[in-house]
Design an enzyme around this catalytic site. Sequence first.
Site, short mmCIF file in Angstrom:
data_model
loop_
_atom_site.label_atom_id
_atom_site.label_comp_id
_atom_site.label_asym_id
_atom_site.label_seq_id
_atom_site.Cartn_x
_atom_site.Cartn_y
_atom_site.Cartn_z
N TYR A 72 4.47 -8.80 -26.56
CA TYR A 72 3.69 -10.03 -26.38
C TYR A 72 3.29 -10.63 -27.73
CZ TYR A 72 -0.51 -12.85 -25.62
OH TYR A 72 -1.46 -13.85 -25.66
N LYS A 92 4.55 -14.30 -29.25
CA LYS A 92 3.56 -15.34 -29.59
C LYS A 92 3.69 -15.73 -31.07
CE LYS A 92 0.80 -17.00 -27.38
NZ LYS A 92 0.84 -18.27 -26.60
#
Length: 560
Positions: A302, A306
Amino acid sequence: MLLSKSPFFCPPIRELSNFSCHEKSRVQFLVNNKNNINITKAAFNNGNLAISSNLEAPVGLIESGKGIGILQFFQGKNIFITGGTGLLGKVLVEKILRSTPVGKIYVLVKADDREGAVDRIAKELVSSELFRYLEEKHGNYYQEFIRETLIPVVGNICEPNLGMDSDSAHAIIENVNVIIQSAAITTLNERYDVLLETNVTSPQHLMSFAKTCKDLELLVHISTAYVNGEKEGIILEKPLIMGENRRNDICETSQFPRLNIADEVNMVALSSRTASSNYDMTKDMKRLGMERANLYGWYNTYHLTKAMAEMVINERRGDIMVVVIRPTVIESCYKEPVPGWIQGNRMFDPVIVSYGKGQLPAFLGKPDSLMDVIPLDIVVNATIAAIAKHGYMQKSELNVYQIASSVTNPLRYSEFFEYLYEYFSSEPLIESESLIRVNYYDYIEKIKYFDNFNDFSKYTREEISRRVGGGNAVATKKAQMQCRAKIMYAEHLCKMYEFLGLFKARFDAGNTQKLLYEMSKEEQINFDLDVTKIEWRKYFQEVHIPGLRKHVLNERIIYV
């Protein structure tokens, strides 16, 4: 959309070369403390960060109390938001509607048709407890206000043109002044292909669409402070540059290969062809994502994706003004619109719940390590203030706002778990009557800390077995199975959050502190973003945990 059709897809993948670097450099950083700012130096000594305590007042800021002009900026402005039905998106939409004279808010909604989009907005936003104060404000005119101001738009962030029909796209292109990119998948260890498509390719689609908007004043991208990866010390509010890695053991002169997003997309597309089943695909993609994240210096997939998203936006923004919002760990609302409101069992909440049930005897982390938690409403208020400030400036630049507490109002794990111990000693959680009842509340004990997973695992297995009685020979088969399940869950939980328990960085929030200085007294009250005022014991014991019990655990637990 298939990843092989992504604009980043381009074969072949180059092989990674060997690398080595043993140099350690000093860190130049900005320290904030109780609204004071100072430039100083720090260096690591056996893992400890030395920080100067001689803090001075900030210089070069707008005179305090003059005001940003938040209400004036939002007067009649039209906003387009993705992720408006998510945790942050819901509170952001509600706050803008309740506290500013906004024109219209277009909310991109994944639905089969407009009727489905309207139904989702009605159920998930308009009729929710979160919007009750907005309803009270408008009374009998509430539904009319919603129909005129909150516009559902059928679409999909993973598709070109965001999956909108031509009429919807035309309306937004002609009318929108601010775009807020809040949509993302936030599961830390989700499949690499899924995270690449949603968190990386989608922002590129949005940026391409933004360039067609005629009256666009700025674009806001909701990111996370943990895009900074393994870097240690005080992390400044700097944009990420395309291709950089975040390994802490790599110096600037190293030949370590640059992160190439096209290579990553291509690798995922090729890997997907070799999986023999959906199960194998999921397992392989989760493993690949974690391997690539760890290779380039991020704690999980994640955070890696990002970071890629920020790189893409910075690389492709052109003349568009961009504001990047980097919150740390977002937890429930502190004050508004509903204290304690939160959506989903997220971040530190599984730790809180497990400890409250007596199922988490130990934690993989150091007691003096700093947590970095930020209430949801503070993130929303800071976002709104940053939009207004940079909307007035009209400069083609990218500005980063880290919304964090570890520098301005630090909280240590020892304090956090002490607050939990005090609370759950008198108000423990127990499991529902449908399960085997175990008196976990007899075992709300102070947490033990470990910085080694093997030691943590050994203690956790022994302690949970002792507490639930599943480790002895006379225990029923069902009790033994439940005991093993609880042990596995505790180990998985703490392993997932190990990077937070042993975290060696603190996030500078100087730009966010400047917002506070520049706000008028009225703006500081109506859009409170002052992290220094948070009383952590009160927040967790009187706001967050009661909110977690009400809004997340409601039907799954009972009080004793």
